[in-house]
Scaffold this motif. Structure first.
Motif, PDB file in Angstrom:
ATOM      1  N   ASN A 113       0.794  -1.114   0.175  1.00 22.44           N
ATOM      2  CA  ASN A 113      -0.180  -0.062   0.005  1.00 22.44           C
ATOM      3  C   ASN A 113       0.848   1.220   0.107  1.00 22.44           C
ATOM      4  O   ASN A 113       0.996   1.936   0.908  1.00 22.44           O
ATOM      5  N   TRP A 133      -3.516  -8.406  -1.496  1.00 20.79           N
ATOM      6  CA  TRP A 133      -4.042  -7.732  -2.575  1.00 20.79           C
ATOM      7  C   TRP A 133      -3.440  -8.513  -3.808  1.00 20.79           C
ATOM      8  O   TRP A 133      -3.883  -8.571  -4.871  1.00 20.79           O
ATOM      9  N   ARG A 153      -6.137   3.429  -2.266  1.00 21.92           N
ATOM     10  CA  ARG A 153      -6.305   2.395  -3.479  1.00 21.92           C
ATOM     11  C   ARG A 153      -7.364   2.986  -4.407  1.00 21.92           C
ATOM     12  O   ARG A 153      -7.402   3.110  -5.654  1.00 21.92           O
ATOM     13  N   PRO A 176      -6.723   7.492  -5.658  1.00 23.85           N
ATOM     14  CA  PRO A 176      -5.113   7.649  -5.332  1.00 23.85           C
ATOM     15  C   PRO A 176      -4.902   9.138  -5.588  1.00 23.85           C
ATOM     16  O   PRO A 176      -3.859   9.614  -4.971  1.00 23.85           O
ATOM     17  N   ASP A 207     -10.085   4.880  -8.846  1.00 22.40           N
ATOM     18  CA  ASP A 207      -9.196   3.726  -9.559  1.00 22.40           C
ATOM     19  C   ASP A 207     -10.146   2.398  -9.859  1.00 22.40           C
ATOM     20  O   ASP A 207     -10.523   1.559  -8.992  1.00 22.40           O
ATOM     21  N   ALA A 232      -9.010  -1.099  -8.784  1.00 28.99           N
ATOM     22  CA  ALA A 232      -8.855  -1.192  -7.298  1.00 28.99           C
ATOM     23  C   ALA A 232     -10.384  -1.949  -7.015  1.00 28.99           C
ATOM     24  O   ALA A 232     -10.796  -2.485  -6.175  1.00 28.99           O
TER      25      ALA A 232
END
Ligand code: IFM
Length: 440
Positions: free
Chosen positions: A25, A53, A80, A83, A89, A92
């Protein structure tokens, strides 16, 4: 034979948080903090964490389900999902949808936290929770998550342990942003409470039936010398600052002093929660002392307690019953959203589990509306400023191979989950692992 049976539909699970399990992260304030020398006790970093992840989430959730758990509390990582401010995103979102879909397929009820301590770098650099505009940004993030993930989420949590974050990062310098300013600790608490109200409103607009709650870490503070007036005062003040202020704000809709300089009404805050989560680890014995562990007290734990437990308090199951009864007075459903202890082996954990499960049953028998219990945690993970030095998992993680090895506690907890309580067979089968060594 059943010694203790919980109400039908009671949820049994474990809790995790994104930064502690996902790995890499790199776009949040904690990652940056970890790179600075001296910040993490054992000089470790979150690194790959527990590999969620990269793909390990699904297998870990399968382990939870195979061990008869019926729910999982996890989080989504703001850095995530958003961002850059206002830029979300999609990849994500897809990854979280895959994890949550798998949880559903495995029969796990999902409880999802929007914030578990970390902030995107852009929010941290703008002032973190001292930034006036952060509640509005949090609201827009919450709305996006409700839109894009809400069909897979059974319960939402806005914040996990806002008091702990305010204390460690704003009042002290242990966590980012490392401000060391008691006045900013209360300001940060106030901002998070305001952000909670806005986020809950945003989620409910998009998902009118979604239960939205908040999670508090509430240790039991008691006077070290029970009759000593100054110890009693110290315990009361600590409880007030740490456990009471934010609850009061939620209940009344007004930020009390010192969350605000003068009592300040917050639109939409009164009663703005559908359930509460309690994270409970133990008891602090407060002994009056100026400028010691806190401005007014030293935490004088029992001499038989291992010193490295003191950050979490001394195990005290009675305190779990008391805090549940206290929260129960607010009239909303409750969940124990974290409860656990760290140790390298598994000597004290089995007894800890049994004693705390009994404490939850006591609270229910006395009228608290407790709907579930989530153990902290499923698999060993990155424990913030303690790094990897404090394993909390039911499963031991081999960080070199990624292998998960069940501790005895994993099997014991599986029996409790399967039986929706404690059976005499389980107590017999695990008798060699159970010993009464808690205090207070
Ligand atoms: O690991 C933490 C978690 O992130 C928040 N509650 C306490 C746990 C153990 O310290």
């Amino acid at each position: 034979m059943t010694e203790l049976r919980f109400p039908a539909g009671f949820l049994w699970g474990t809790s995790t948080s994104p930064h502690q399990v996902e790995g890499n992260n790199a776009n949040n304030d904690w990652w940056r903090w970890e790179q600075q020398p001296g910040r993490i006790r054992d000089a470790s970093r979150s690194g790959d964490a527990a590999g969620w992840w990269a793909g390990a989430a699904e297998a870990d959730l399968a382990l939870a389900a195979a061990h008869h758990q019926s729910a999982h509390r996890l989080g989504v990582e703001w850095s995530r999902i958003e961002p850059h401010p206002g830029r979300f995103d999609e990849a994500a979102v897809d990854r979280y949808r895959a994890i949550l879909t798998e949880a559903r397929r495995l029969g796990l009820s999902t409880m999802v936290a929007l914030n578990h301590f970390t902030l995107p770098l852009w929010a941290a650099d703008a002032g973190a929770w001292t930034w006036r505009r952060l509640p509005a940004r949090f609201e827009s993030y919450a709305r996006f998550c409700a839109d894009r993930l809400g069909d897979l989420v059974d319960r939402w949590i806005t914040f996990n342990e806002p008091g702990v974050l305010a204390l460690a990062g704003y009042g002290a310098r242990l966590w980012p942003p490392g401000l060391g300013r008691p006045d900013l600790m209360f300001a940060a608490m106030a901002r998070m409470i305001m952000a909670h109200a806005r986020a809950r409103d945003a989620i409910r607009q998009r998902r009118p039936d979604a239960p939205v709650g908040l999670v508090f870490n509430m240790p039991l503070f008691e006077a070290h010398r029970p009759r000593h007036p100054l110890d009693r005062l110290a315990a009361r003040l600590e409880d007030h600052a740490f456990n009471d202020l934010m609850l009061r704000a939620l209940k009344t809709g007004t930020l009390p002093f010192p969350l605000a300089r003068t009592p300040t009404r917050v639109r939409g805050l009164a009663g703005a929660f559908d359930f509460l989560g309690l994270n409970y680890y133990g008891r602090f014995a407060s002994r009056f002392a100026l400028m010691a562990d806190t401005p007014i007290s030293r935490h004088a734990q029992s001499p038989t307690t291992r010193t490295d437990w003191t950050d979490w308090g001394q195990p005290c199951p009675r305190g779990l019953t008391l805090q549940l009864l206290r929260l129960g007075k607010l009239g909303k459903p409750l969940f124990v959203t974290e409860n656990g202890l760290f140790e390298d082996g598994d000597d004290r954990r089995p007894s800890f589990i049994v004693q705390h499960v009994r404490a939850v049953a006591d609270a229910i028998a006395l009228g608290a509306d407790v709907r579930g219990y989530f153990f902290w945690t499923l698999v060993d993970n990155f424990e913030w400023a303690e790094g990897w030095s404090t394993p909390f998992g039911l499963f031991e993680l081999d960080r070199d191979t990624g292998e998960r090895r069940p501790r005895r506690s994993a099997h014991l907890y599986a029996r409790i989950c399967r039986d929706n309580g404690l059976s005499t067979e389980t107590l017999d089968d695990f008798a060699d692992a159970l010993h009464d060594d808690t205090e207070g």
